[in-house]
Motif scaffolding. Structure first.
Motif, PDB file in Angstrom:
ATOM      1  N   ASP A  34       2.936   6.264  -5.577  1.00  0.00           N
ATOM      2  CA  ASP A  34       2.840   6.204  -7.039  1.00  0.00           C
ATOM      3  C   ASP A  34       4.008   5.417  -7.622  1.00  0.00           C
ATOM      4  O   ASP A  34       4.614   5.812  -8.614  1.00  0.00           O
ATOM      5  CB  ASP A  34       2.816   7.615  -7.654  1.00  0.00           C
ATOM      6  CG  ASP A  34       1.422   8.215  -7.610  1.00  0.00           C
ATOM      7  OD1 ASP A  34       0.469   7.464  -7.370  1.00  0.00           O
ATOM      8  OD2 ASP A  34       1.300   9.432  -7.818  1.00  0.00           O
ATOM      9  N   ASN A  78       3.921   2.583  -9.045  1.00  0.00           N
ATOM     10  CA  ASN A  78       3.554   1.731 -10.168  1.00  0.00           C
ATOM     11  C   ASN A  78       3.595   2.491 -11.497  1.00  0.00           C
ATOM     12  O   ASN A  78       2.610   2.569 -12.219  1.00  0.00           O
ATOM     13  CB  ASN A  78       2.164   1.134  -9.929  1.00  0.00           C
ATOM     14  CG  ASN A  78       2.133   0.265  -8.693  1.00  0.00           C
ATOM     15  OD1 ASN A  78       2.990  -0.579  -8.504  1.00  0.00           O
ATOM     16  ND2 ASN A  78       1.157   0.495  -7.835  1.00  0.00           N
ATOM     17  N   HIS A  79       4.735   3.061 -11.791  1.00  0.00           N
ATOM     18  CA  HIS A  79       4.926   3.769 -13.059  1.00  0.00           C
ATOM     19  C   HIS A  79       5.301   2.775 -14.158  1.00  0.00           C
ATOM     20  O   HIS A  79       6.028   1.808 -13.918  1.00  0.00           O
ATOM     21  CB  HIS A  79       6.060   4.788 -12.947  1.00  0.00           C
ATOM     22  CG  HIS A  79       5.848   5.836 -11.901  1.00  0.00           C
ATOM     23  ND1 HIS A  79       4.708   6.595 -11.811  1.00  0.00           N
ATOM     24  CD2 HIS A  79       6.649   6.265 -10.885  1.00  0.00           C
ATOM     25  CE1 HIS A  79       4.804   7.432 -10.806  1.00  0.00           C
ATOM     26  NE2 HIS A  79       5.973   7.253 -10.222  1.00  0.00           N
ATOM     27  N   THR A  86       0.833   5.849 -15.019  1.00  0.00           N
ATOM     28  CA  THR A  86       0.836   5.254 -13.683  1.00  0.00           C
ATOM     29  C   THR A  86      -0.504   4.578 -13.422  1.00  0.00           C
ATOM     30  O   THR A  86      -1.554   5.141 -13.740  1.00  0.00           O
ATOM     31  CB  THR A  86       1.060   6.333 -12.606  1.00  0.00           C
ATOM     32  OG1 THR A  86       2.285   7.015 -12.877  1.00  0.00           O
ATOM     33  CG2 THR A  86       1.121   5.711 -11.219  1.00  0.00           C
ATOM     34  N   HIS A 146      -2.803   3.651 -10.484  1.00  0.00           N
ATOM     35  CA  HIS A 146      -2.923   4.022  -9.076  1.00  0.00           C
ATOM     36  C   HIS A 146      -3.581   2.926  -8.244  1.00  0.00           C
ATOM     37  O   HIS A 146      -3.398   2.875  -7.032  1.00  0.00           O
ATOM     38  CB  HIS A 146      -3.722   5.329  -8.954  1.00  0.00           C
ATOM     39  CG  HIS A 146      -3.047   6.501  -9.598  1.00  0.00           C
ATOM     40  ND1 HIS A 146      -2.011   7.190  -8.996  1.00  0.00           N
ATOM     41  CD2 HIS A 146      -3.229   7.090 -10.810  1.00  0.00           C
ATOM     42  CE1 HIS A 146      -1.595   8.172  -9.795  1.00  0.00           C
ATOM     43  NE2 HIS A 146      -2.319   8.126 -10.895  1.00  0.00           N
ATOM     44  N   HIS A 147      -4.337   2.058  -8.893  1.00  0.00           N
ATOM     45  CA  HIS A 147      -5.007   0.968  -8.176  1.00  0.00           C
ATOM     46  C   HIS A 147      -4.679  -0.331  -8.907  1.00  0.00           C
ATOM     47  O   HIS A 147      -5.443  -0.796  -9.744  1.00  0.00           O
ATOM     48  CB  HIS A 147      -6.513   1.215  -8.114  1.00  0.00           C
ATOM     49  CG  HIS A 147      -6.876   2.522  -7.473  1.00  0.00           C
ATOM     50  ND1 HIS A 147      -6.743   2.733  -6.116  1.00  0.00           N
ATOM     51  CD2 HIS A 147      -7.326   3.683  -7.996  1.00  0.00           C
ATOM     52  CE1 HIS A 147      -7.119   3.972  -5.833  1.00  0.00           C
ATOM     53  NE2 HIS A 147      -7.467   4.567  -6.958  1.00  0.00           N
ATOM     54  N   THR A 195       8.970  10.562  -7.149  1.00  0.00           N
ATOM     55  CA  THR A 195       8.872   9.243  -6.517  1.00  0.00           C
ATOM     56  C   THR A 195      10.231   8.807  -5.971  1.00  0.00           C
ATOM     57  O   THR A 195      10.322   8.255  -4.871  1.00  0.00           O
ATOM     58  CB  THR A 195       8.351   8.204  -7.527  1.00  0.00           C
ATOM     59  OG1 THR A 195       7.039   8.577  -7.933  1.00  0.00           O
ATOM     60  CG2 THR A 195       8.306   6.813  -6.909  1.00  0.00           C
ATOM     61  N   ASP A 205      -8.558  -0.598 -14.101  1.00  0.00           N
ATOM     62  CA  ASP A 205      -7.497   0.404 -14.165  1.00  0.00           C
ATOM     63  C   ASP A 205      -6.293  -0.096 -14.954  1.00  0.00           C
ATOM     64  O   ASP A 205      -5.669   0.660 -15.713  1.00  0.00           O
ATOM     65  CB  ASP A 205      -7.054   0.798 -12.747  1.00  0.00           C
ATOM     66  CG  ASP A 205      -8.041   1.742 -12.070  1.00  0.00           C
ATOM     67  OD1 ASP A 205      -9.134   1.944 -12.629  1.00  0.00           O
ATOM     68  OD2 ASP A 205      -7.718   2.270 -10.991  1.00  0.00           O
ATOM     69  N   LYS A 248       0.833  -1.196   0.000  1.00  0.00           N
ATOM     70  CA  LYS A 248       0.000   0.000   0.000  1.00  0.00           C
ATOM     71  C   LYS A 248       0.873   1.254   0.000  1.00  0.00           C
ATOM     72  O   LYS A 248       0.514   2.263  -0.606  1.00  0.00           O
ATOM     73  CB  LYS A 248      -0.934  -0.013   1.214  1.00  0.00           C
ATOM     74  CG  LYS A 248      -2.024  -1.067   1.106  1.00  0.00           C
ATOM     75  CD  LYS A 248      -2.871  -1.127   2.353  1.00  0.00           C
ATOM     76  CE  LYS A 248      -3.928  -2.225   2.229  1.00  0.00           C
ATOM     77  NZ  LYS A 248      -4.719  -2.399   3.456  1.00  0.00           N
ATOM     78  N   ASP A 304       1.804   2.007  -3.434  1.00  0.00           N
ATOM     79  CA  ASP A 304       0.678   2.618  -4.140  1.00  0.00           C
ATOM     80  C   ASP A 304       0.569   4.101  -3.795  1.00  0.00           C
ATOM     81  O   ASP A 304       0.338   4.945  -4.650  1.00  0.00           O
ATOM     82  CB  ASP A 304      -0.612   1.886  -3.743  1.00  0.00           C
ATOM     83  CG  ASP A 304      -1.575   1.733  -4.909  1.00  0.00           C
ATOM     84  OD1 ASP A 304      -1.105   1.705  -6.058  1.00  0.00           O
ATOM     85  OD2 ASP A 304      -2.785   1.643  -4.659  1.00  0.00           O
ATOM     86  N   VAL A 305       0.757   4.436  -2.502  1.00  0.00           N
ATOM     87  CA  VAL A 305       0.703   5.829  -2.069  1.00  0.00           C
ATOM     88  C   VAL A 305       1.814   6.632  -2.731  1.00  0.00           C
ATOM     89  O   VAL A 305       1.643   7.780  -3.123  1.00  0.00           O
ATOM     90  CB  VAL A 305       0.820   5.916  -0.530  1.00  0.00           C
ATOM     91  CG1 VAL A 305       1.046   7.357  -0.083  1.00  0.00           C
ATOM     92  CG2 VAL A 305      -0.444   5.366   0.128  1.00  0.00           C
ATOM     93  N   THR A 350       7.037  13.364 -12.290  1.00  0.00           N
ATOM     94  CA  THR A 350       6.395  12.506 -11.288  1.00  0.00           C
ATOM     95  C   THR A 350       7.339  11.395 -10.845  1.00  0.00           C
ATOM     96  O   THR A 350       7.423  11.071  -9.650  1.00  0.00           O
ATOM     97  CB  THR A 350       5.112  11.886 -11.867  1.00  0.00           C
ATOM     98  OG1 THR A 350       4.237  12.932 -12.297  1.00  0.00           O
ATOM     99  CG2 THR A 350       4.391  11.035 -10.838  1.00  0.00           C
TER     100      THR A 350
END
Length: 374
Positions: A204, A206-207, A226, A228-229, A356, A235, A198, A201-202, A352
């Motif tokens: 970001d 998962n680029h 990205t 996000h979920h 990260t 998604d 998690k 995920d917060v 972004t």
């Protein structure tokens, strides 16, 4: 981009329904049984690890550039490899226990392995069809490919519906791993539902990055998106379609992306696309958290590079159980993704992504200073 009319969608649905209702599997002639065996052996030989898979996708694309999905799969698979090596890189070992690193790797590796063993035989069957100058897509069923895919390959063969095939493959592969990985109880408990996942995920984390080299500046640039979920199949499919549009919508950038891939073989290290920021040899002091001297996007101050190892140096080939049987397609609600318009991505990812990296450095520094990983 091809227009998907209501009539065409109905025809696709009808074709899939007919294949679902076809009783049993017919006896195949020996030459077709031999084709199936060759395809299975070739798929297994190239499914050893993320490096072999990623290269196999690219080799196929170079020979059959009309199959757009193969290039998209190559680039997404590169990102999977980078995420795998991040687990043994500069920051994540400060944030994850040794067991969490293994669990996270097993999760990424299983998904990468499953998608390849489902998709690559489809690519090889298309290649064999071209060699024999006749469609062989009736062999998708004995290769255990979802009945969802047959009409899309047939339309690709007869009408060159490249975009439609790509979208179908995106839907198919994300649905294929939905129960086998994303909602598999083991991975859900060990990875998806853990605090650390998690946290990714917060952040970001998962680029999906798509590198390309500008011809004048000879500088590697990044575009991408990205998710996000990550646990949401909707998604993931939406992102996949957006990445496809991003990759093929600008011909000059597509050419530069392919050129970059040709000149930078995949190693799993982020040094492949950013050697000024990453190195596959550790440069920071042992036991200390790497400290950025400036924003990764500016690199105004020369400093030690972030450790990003090659995949073979940190992970051995993984032993996999056979893929779980079953066809996902009875879940027909996914069909609306075929007719839905693509949600375009801006592609602006560098800023972004740099943020990260800075967030990861801060999280690792805080954990190392105040909590100390046990």
């Amino acid at each position: 981009m091809l227009k998907r009319t209501r009539k065409h969608i109905k025809q696709l649905k009808r074709s899939i329904t007919q294949s679902l209702n076809t009783p049993g599997r017919p006896t195949l002639p020996q030459d077709e049984l031999n084709i199936i065996e060759r395809i299975r052996k070739a798929a297994a030989a190239n499914n050893q690890n993320n490096i072999t898979r990623t290269q196999a996708y690219f080799n196929f694309y170079q020979n059959h550039p009309e199959v757009h999905w193969a290039l998209l799969a190559h680039l997404v698979s590169r990102n999977a490899g980078w995420n795998m090596t991040d687990l043994k890189g500069e920051y994540l070992p400060k944030l994850l226990t040794d067991q969490e690193q293994v669990d996270f790797f097993a999760f990424l590796e299983r998904g990468n392995w499953l998608i390849f063993q489902d998709a690559y035989p489809q690519l090889l069957l298309y290649e064999e069809s071209k060699k024999q100058k006749r469609p062989l897509f009736h062999l998708l069923d004995p290769l255990n490919i979802s009945k969802f895919m047959k009409p899309f390959w047939e339309n690709m063969w007869s009408n060159e519906r490249k975009e439609e095939l790509t979208i179908a493959l995106i839907i198919n592969e994300q649905q294929y791993i939905e129960k086998r990985v994303i909602h598999n109880t083991h991975y859900k408990n060990k990875v998806l539902d853990t605090i650390m996942f998690k946290l990714q995920d917060v952040l970001d984390f998962n680029h999906i990055l798509i590198p390309y080299t500008t011809p004048l500046q000879q500088k590697t640039k990044l575009v991408g998106g990205t998710v996000h979920h990550f646990s949401s199949v909707e998604d993931r499919i939406t992102l996949g379609k957006g990445l496809y549009d991003l990759l093929f919508s600008v011909q000059s950038r597509l050419t530069q992306t392919v050129k970059w891939a040709e000149t930078n073989p995949h190693t799993g290290s982020r040094k492949d696309y950013w050697p000024d920021l990453f190195n596959d040899v550790k440069e920071s002091t042992p036991g200390q958290v790497h400290e950025l001297k400036s924003s990764p996007c500016s690199l105004q101050v020369k400093a030690s590079r972030i450790y990003s190892p090659s995949l073979p140096s940190v992970w051995k080939d993984w032993e996999h159980n056979k893929a779980e049987p079953g066809d996902w397609y009875p879940n027909k609600k996914m069909f609306h993704f075929v007719k839905q318009p693509i949600k375009q991505l801006s592609g602006d990812i560098e800023k972004t992504y740099c943020e990260t990296i800075e967030e990861l450095e801060m999280a690792a520094f805080t954990k190392n200073t105040f909590f100390h990983k046990k």
